[in-house]
Design a protein around this motif. Structure first.
Motif, PDB file in Angstrom:
ATOM      1  N   SER A  70     -21.725  73.953  37.564  1.00 24.48           N
ATOM      2  CA  SER A  70     -21.677  75.407  37.678  1.00 24.48           C
ATOM      3  C   SER A  70     -22.209  76.105  36.428  1.00 24.48           C
ATOM      4  O   SER A  70     -22.469  77.319  36.458  1.00 24.48           O
ATOM      5  N   SER A 105     -23.165  78.163  41.764  1.00 18.29           N
ATOM      6  CA  SER A 105     -22.452  79.323  41.231  1.00 18.29           C
ATOM      7  C   SER A 105     -21.440  79.929  42.182  1.00 18.29           C
ATOM      8  O   SER A 105     -20.589  80.712  41.749  1.00 18.29           O
ATOM      9  N   THR A 124     -11.822  75.469  35.286  1.00 16.07           N
ATOM     10  CA  THR A 124     -11.777  74.529  36.412  1.00 16.07           C
ATOM     11  C   THR A 124     -11.957  73.089  35.944  1.00 16.07           C
ATOM     12  O   THR A 124     -11.351  72.168  36.495  1.00 16.07           O
ATOM     13  N   TYR A 135     -12.907  84.723  37.920  1.00 18.53           N
ATOM     14  CA  TYR A 135     -13.988  84.673  38.911  1.00 18.53           C
ATOM     15  C   TYR A 135     -14.292  86.052  39.494  1.00 18.53           C
ATOM     16  O   TYR A 135     -15.409  86.302  39.953  1.00 18.53           O
ATOM     17  N   VAL A 143     -14.726  80.535  33.860  1.00 28.74           N
ATOM     18  CA  VAL A 143     -14.371  79.911  35.143  1.00 28.74           C
ATOM     19  C   VAL A 143     -14.715  78.427  35.123  1.00 28.74           C
ATOM     20  O   VAL A 143     -13.917  77.579  35.547  1.00 28.74           O
ATOM     21  N   VAL A 144     -15.905  78.100  34.627  1.00 29.55           N
ATOM     22  CA  VAL A 144     -16.334  76.698  34.576  1.00 29.55           C
ATOM     23  C   VAL A 144     -15.406  75.883  33.683  1.00 29.55           C
ATOM     24  O   VAL A 144     -14.962  74.781  34.063  1.00 29.55           O
ATOM     25  N   THR A 199     -14.399  66.768  43.019  1.00 30.11           N
ATOM     26  CA  THR A 199     -14.194  68.018  42.282  1.00 30.11           C
ATOM     27  C   THR A 199     -14.360  67.814  40.788  1.00 30.11           C
ATOM     28  O   THR A 199     -14.870  68.687  40.082  1.00 30.11           O
ATOM     29  N   PRO A 237     -17.705  76.516  42.435  1.00 29.89           N
ATOM     30  CA  PRO A 237     -16.468  77.047  41.835  1.00 29.89           C
ATOM     31  C   PRO A 237     -15.384  77.344  42.858  1.00 29.89           C
ATOM     32  O   PRO A 237     -14.216  76.989  42.655  1.00 29.89           O
ATOM     33  N   ALA A 294      -8.684  80.730  36.211  1.00 26.39           N
ATOM     34  CA  ALA A 294     -10.054  80.661  36.718  1.00 26.39           C
ATOM     35  C   ALA A 294     -10.278  81.644  37.860  1.00 26.39           C
ATOM     36  O   ALA A 294     -11.341  82.268  37.961  1.00 26.39           O
ATOM     37  N   LYS A 328     -14.049  74.095  44.290  1.00 24.07           N
ATOM     38  CA  LYS A 328     -13.192  73.376  43.343  1.00 24.07           C
ATOM     39  C   LYS A 328     -11.823  74.037  43.236  1.00 24.07           C
ATOM     40  O   LYS A 328     -10.799  73.343  43.182  1.00 24.07           O
ATOM     41  N   PHE A 367     -17.964  84.006  33.767  1.00 23.15           N
ATOM     42  CA  PHE A 367     -18.321  82.850  34.580  1.00 23.15           C
ATOM     43  C   PHE A 367     -18.217  81.554  33.768  1.00 23.15           C
ATOM     44  O   PHE A 367     -17.807  80.519  34.293  1.00 23.15           O
ATOM     45  N   GLY A 407     -17.840  69.861  38.828  1.00 22.23           N
ATOM     46  CA  GLY A 407     -17.447  71.079  38.127  1.00 22.23           C
ATOM     47  C   GLY A 407     -18.420  71.532  37.058  1.00 22.23           C
ATOM     48  O   GLY A 407     -18.708  72.728  36.922  1.00 22.23           O
TER      49      GLY A 407
END
Length: 453
Positions: A382, A339, A420, A294, A416-417, A375, A343, A290, A346, A413, A379
């Motif tokens: 995002s 955004s 996480t 990012y 990333v979501v 967290t 992230p 992640a 978290k 992105f 999550g």
């Protein structure tokens, strides 16, 4: 299933058996639970409608009781499914600028992305806002219909087990926030009209949330499969790991763990582990992935806007600045929090929990468990930026006059979501409580009576 007497409760004659009595009144024994977050074994008290039972050690909600859970869940699921069908059948949003306009349906927020070579993002959008919620609702209706008619439908156990796994990935409520952000972004540049589908989807998001909250998993599993006796000699007031037992994360049943491994719940057949295998290693790997994703998510543009022949790429931070310049401070704050802060927060929170896991004690385990819950909850929000891109790309298609195309940061992105969220799922919060407690004398000396299920 045998018939149970009403025990002085005045209910309609035709009330289905599943709704006549809660599980506590159908058995003459204590029902045990091992907390999923701290592994503390406790007995469930008798509960009335609207009451809940929480773990005495970490305050995690073990069971929440609803009145007439089968009818409630089925009615809400049917209403949600009808609202979703309306939402996908009528126009969602339309815009007009300079005599040129466009009108889209809900499904086009995903399918349009495929034309711009973003199939993975398109699949993520359509799955989280339409497909997975529809599957969830059909599963709820299937289960509750079988319970109400007194005859379980086929595959009921498998469907019931899958419902808990689907819940984190349903994001209709997040999509609504993304739609509102999109409307505010273009409100000053074009005339916007909201279709029947938009209002129906708003209602669907609310009903879906109410449906998931109304599902009484404890009552449902008891009605589907009963409840086998807890392992002989199981004690309350101590951890399950110290007794070689664990609670099923899906149906809650306390099971004895076999030293040979390959353990499964005797009621729902879910895989069981005293602690999730390689939990910290998997969490670190997902956090690292992640973090890597990012970087391009913020460096590359998340979308490109063309207005009167001029092309302007926009990054996530650039979009926040643009909203500030437009005077939309609240929306800019929402995007910045969802955004950027969420992230990063978290990533930092989960990394910190992994680092200090071996230095936990009972004094700080409570606060660290609360941080983990936070967290895990935030999550999914995002995804707002990804949904904003999906909506604007589908809606703003007026050639050189005004158009928006997705950028490479959208996929990064979205990754990333997902990473996480998976990191939070693979992290086992019971590890926080495993360190030798410093203030456990009172609990260790408390009475630990054997409970024969």
């Amino acid at each position: 299933m045998p018939h149970y007497p009403l025990k002085k409760r005045h209910l309609p004659v035709n009330t289905p058996l599943v709704d006549r009595l809660p599980p506590e009144l159908r058995v003459q024994r204590r029902r045990l639970r091992a907390c999923h977050e701290c592994d503390w074994v406790s007995a469930l008290p008798p509960l009335k409608s609207g009451e809940k039972a929480s773990c005495p050690r970490c305050s995690h909600v073990l069971v929440k009781r609803n009145r007439f859970p089968a009818q409630r869940s089925m009615a809400l699921a049917l209403a949600s499914l009808i609202a979703l069908l309306i939402a996908v059948s009528f126009p969602f949003i339309s815009f007009n600028v300079g005599g040129v306009g466009n009108r889209i349906e809900l499904s086009q927020t995903a399918t349009t992305l495929i034309a711009f070579h973003q199939p993975i993002v398109a699949i993520a959008v359509i799955m989280t806002i339409i497909v997975l919620p529809a599957v969830y609702l059909v599963g709820v209706i299937w289960l509750q219909y079988g319970l109400l008619r007194g005859k379980h439908m086929s595959f009921s156990r498998d469907i019931a087990r899958s419902l808990a796994h689907l819940t984190p990935w349903m994001m209709a409520d997040v999509f609504i926030i993304g739609a509102l952000v999109s409307l505010i972004k273009i409100a000053g540049m074009a005339h916007i009209e909201l279709g029947i589908s938009f209002w129906s989807f708003c209602m669907f998001a609310v009903l879906l949330l109410k449906t998931s909250q109304s599902l009484d998993a404890d009552w449902m599993w008891f009605s589907l499969e009963g409840e086998p006796l807890a392992p002989e000699g199981t004690k309350t007031g101590t951890t399950g790991a110290s007794q070689g037992v664990t609670g099923c994360p899906t149906c809650g049943l306390v099971n004895r763990l076999s030293p040979q491994g390959q353990n499964r719940c005797t009621r729902c057949h879910e895989k069981l582990h005293q602690r999730l295998p390689h939990s910290l290693q998997r969490t670190w790997a997902l956090l690292f992935a992640a973090t890597i994703m990012y970087i391009p998510a913020n460096v590359y543009p998340i979308m490109t806007t063309t207005s009167l022949g001029h092309t302007t790429p926009s990054t996530i931070i650039g979009g926040v600045v643009q909203l500030l310049q437009m005077g939309s401070w609240p929306i800019a704050a929402v995007i910045f929090i969802a955004s950027v802060i969420v992230p990063v927060g978290k990533l930092v929170a989960l990394a910190w929990l992994c680092l200090v896991i071996k230095r936990s004690n009972e004094l700080n385990a409570q606060s660290r468990t609360k941080l983990y819950r936070l967290t895990e909850f935030i999550g999914r929000w995002s995804m707002v930026d990804v949904f904003v891109v999906a909506i604007l790309v589908a809606l703003i298609r007026a050639g050189s006059l005004m158009s928006i195309t997705p950028g490479p940061a959208a996929l990064a992105f979205g990754a990333v979501v997902v990473f996480t969220m998976l990191a939070a799922i693979t992290f086992d919060p019971r590890l926080i409580w495993d360190a030798p407690p410093t203030c456990s004398t009172r609990r260790e000396t408390a009475t630990k009576e054997p409970v024969d299920g």
